[in-house]
Design a protein around this motif. Structure first.
Motif, short mmCIF file in Angstrom:
data_model
loop_
_atom_site.label_atom_id
_atom_site.label_comp_id
_atom_site.label_asym_id
_atom_site.label_seq_id
_atom_site.Cartn_x
_atom_site.Cartn_y
_atom_site.Cartn_z
N VAL A 165 0.82 -1.21 0.00
CA VAL A 165 0.00 0.00 0.00
C VAL A 165 0.86 1.26 0.00
O VAL A 165 0.36 2.35 -0.30
CB VAL A 165 -0.99 0.03 1.19
CG1 VAL A 165 -1.92 -1.18 1.12
CG2 VAL A 165 -0.26 0.08 2.52
N ASP A 166 2.16 1.13 0.32
CA ASP A 166 3.05 2.29 0.28
C ASP A 166 4.49 1.80 0.21
O ASP A 166 5.01 1.22 1.17
CB ASP A 166 2.85 3.16 1.53
CG ASP A 166 3.58 4.49 1.45
OD1 ASP A 166 4.49 4.63 0.61
OD2 ASP A 166 3.27 5.38 2.26
N HIS A 167 5.13 2.03 -0.94
CA HIS A 167 6.51 1.57 -1.14
C HIS A 167 7.54 2.42 -0.38
O HIS A 167 8.71 2.03 -0.29
CB HIS A 167 6.87 1.60 -2.62
CG HIS A 167 6.15 0.59 -3.45
ND1 HIS A 167 5.06 0.91 -4.23
CD2 HIS A 167 6.36 -0.74 -3.63
CE1 HIS A 167 4.64 -0.16 -4.87
NE2 HIS A 167 5.40 -1.18 -4.52
N PHE A 168 7.13 3.55 0.12
CA PHE A 168 8.07 4.44 0.82
C PHE A 168 7.93 4.34 2.33
O PHE A 168 8.58 5.10 3.06
CB PHE A 168 7.84 5.89 0.38
CG PHE A 168 8.15 6.13 -1.08
CD1 PHE A 168 9.45 6.29 -1.51
CD2 PHE A 168 7.13 6.18 -2.01
CE1 PHE A 168 9.74 6.52 -2.85
CE2 PHE A 168 7.40 6.40 -3.36
CZ PHE A 168 8.72 6.56 -3.78
N ARG A 169 7.11 3.43 2.81
CA ARG A 169 6.88 3.31 4.25
C ARG A 169 7.07 1.85 4.67
O ARG A 169 6.56 0.93 4.03
CB ARG A 169 5.46 3.77 4.58
CG ARG A 169 5.12 3.74 6.07
CD ARG A 169 3.84 4.57 6.35
NE ARG A 169 2.69 4.07 5.62
CZ ARG A 169 1.78 3.23 6.12
NH1 ARG A 169 1.89 2.81 7.37
NH2 ARG A 169 0.76 2.84 5.38
N VAL A 170 7.81 1.64 5.74
CA VAL A 170 7.99 0.30 6.29
C VAL A 170 6.67 -0.15 6.91
O VAL A 170 5.93 0.65 7.50
CB VAL A 170 9.12 0.30 7.33
CG1 VAL A 170 9.21 -1.03 8.07
CG2 VAL A 170 10.45 0.61 6.65
N ASP A 171 6.38 -1.43 6.78
CA ASP A 171 5.16 -1.97 7.36
C ASP A 171 5.16 -1.72 8.87
O ASP A 171 6.11 -2.12 9.57
CB ASP A 171 5.04 -3.47 7.08
CG ASP A 171 3.65 -4.01 7.31
OD1 ASP A 171 3.14 -3.86 8.45
OD2 ASP A 171 3.05 -4.56 6.37
#
Length: 445
Positions: free
Chosen positions: A73-79
């Motif tokens: 859902v967001d490649h720039f944010r760590v899960d």
């Protein structure tokens, strides 16, 4: 012939699936909004990877997702179930401090339905900038569109790789994490993306970050053609994976012979990414019908061309069967202990001893990365092959026979490892029932 970064010539990866390894909740909804700083649980396992003899870490998905990590859902944010950016950077730094390279899993064929661009496309409608990111079909009545997905999984929304904005996004993602120390990428489901999409993307990524290693998940098809057209350094060698366990279970060395011939052909143009287990497959200890054949599978992995990977837990003899159902991957993606095994525990573990012995042989013979392999002796239950590069050569013998086997080699050799013995003449090899041997040749035939 493609030439990966120099460091890859010596690479042996330890592959871990982080969401499972740290005991993360199955879904983001269950986890809630609070960031759980769990990635540091992998730090003790970095030391374990070093003890094994690995030189790199292949991390499964770490970016924000709704469930298993492959619905990004967001490649720039760590899960948040794993931690935050600082946690990931700290893990990368900790790996580098131990001499370990880090390769991330990049899921760029599809995204999850909660991906911001997809949600905006549903609101903004056809003709919008966001809608152009996906392969959508809009009904005439103005209702919600349907979308292309990944292999029938509607939760995984396929990207439109003909849109330059998608390529720009992938470049920015890979560059962003490259700036933070990441050494390479495994491109998930690369076989579902047009190979030509990758060439300009990877050119720009390598311009920004020379030395970036890129391997693609390719299950079937023309491996050399995919590598050549895409610009990837390597692809996953599923043909060899299947032939290894299948030939051992069926006592049909001819299947492995065929796969090794093809493998050597691949190795003329690129170094395949080799494995006997990963996060998507039944563990090798469960796949083999006869546990005595674990050594046979591993000796192939570590003595033919390519870049070998050990899936976390396989080196400890863990078992796990993948099932075709919801949650069917759970058994092969378990939580790791909070601390890695002690030296005493490792010393008592035969699977680890076997892995470490063969990893050691591989590291002492780095030319194997580009070796050619030739089968010399073949029957249903017995095979010998020679992996060589220039004047360097190893000879491998494998037996699934219930009786002892004697083989007269065509060149003298010295003993490295196995279940059997080599006579003082250096050419008469005796294998125990279901035995194996790894020999260093003194002269080539």
């Amino acid at each position: 012939m493609t030439r990966p970064p120099d460091w890859v010539e010596h690479a042996i990866f330890w592959h871990v699936y982080p969401l499972g390894a740290v005991g993360a909740e199955p879904t983001a909804a269950e986890a809630g909004e609070v960031v759980q700083h769990r990635l540091d649980r992998l730090v003790p396992w970095l030391d374990h990877a070093v003890v094994l003899g690995a030189s790199g870490i292949l991390l499964g998905p770490v970016f924000a997702s709704s469930t298993h990590g492959y619905d990004t859902v967001d490649h720039f944010r760590v899960d948040p179930r794993l931690g935050d950016e600082a946690d990931l950077v700290a893990l990368v730094d900790a790996a580098h401090a131990r001499g370990l390279r880090v390769v991330l899993d990049g899921v760029f064929n599809h995204v999850g339905q909660d991906f911001a661009r997809f949600q905006d496309a549903l609101v903004s409608g056809p003709g919008s900038e966001s809608a152009a990111w996906f392969r959508l079909r809009w009904p005439d009545d103005g209702g919600a569109p349907t979308h292309d997905d990944f292999e029938g999984h509607s939760a995984l929304v396929a990207l439109d790789h003909s849109n330059p904005a998608v390529a720009e996004h992938v470049v920015e993602v890979m560059g962003y994490w490259g700036d933070r120390g990441v050494d390479g990428w495994r491109l998930d489901a690369a076989y579902a993306v047009p190979p030509a999409f990758w060439a300009p993307v990877l050119t720009e990524v390598r311009r920004r970050h020379p030395g970036t290693y890129v391997l693609g998940e390719v299950i079937h098809g023309d491996y050399p053609a995919v590598v050549a057209e895409s610009g990837m350094d390597s692809v996953t060698q599923y043909e060899l994976w299947k032939a290894v366990w299948s030939s051992l279970n069926d006592r049909n060395a001819y299947e492995l012979d065929h796969a090794l011939r093809r493998h050597s052909g691949f190795a003329e143009t690129f170094a395949p990414a080799t494995f006997v287990g990963n996060h998507d497959t039944t563990r090798i200890a469960s796949r083999l019908d006869d546990p005595r054949h674990l050594a046979h599978a591993l000796v192939v992995l570590f003595t033919v061309a390519g870049t070998p990977t050990v899936y976390a837990g396989d080196e400890l003899g863990l078992e796990g069967v993948k099932e075709d159902r919801a949650g069917g991957d759970d058994a092969v993606r378990p939580e790791l202990a909070a601390s890695a095994p002690s030296d005493a525990e490792l010393d008592a573990n035969p699977a680890f001893a076997l892995h470490r012995e063969l990893v050691g042989i591989r590291r002492r013979h780095p030319w194997l990365h580009r070796a050619q392999t030739e089968v010399r002796v073949i029957s249903d239950t017995v095979m010998t092959y020679v992996s060589s590069s220039g004047e360097d050569a190893l000879e491998i013998a494998l037996s699934t026979d219930d009786a002892p086997v004697e083989i007269v080699l065509d060149a003298p050799a010295t003993w490295l490892a196995g279940a059997g013995d080599l006579a003082s003449d250096g050419v008469t090899l005796r294998l125990e029932p279901h035995g194996w041997a790894c020999l260093e040749r003194l002269a080539r035939a």
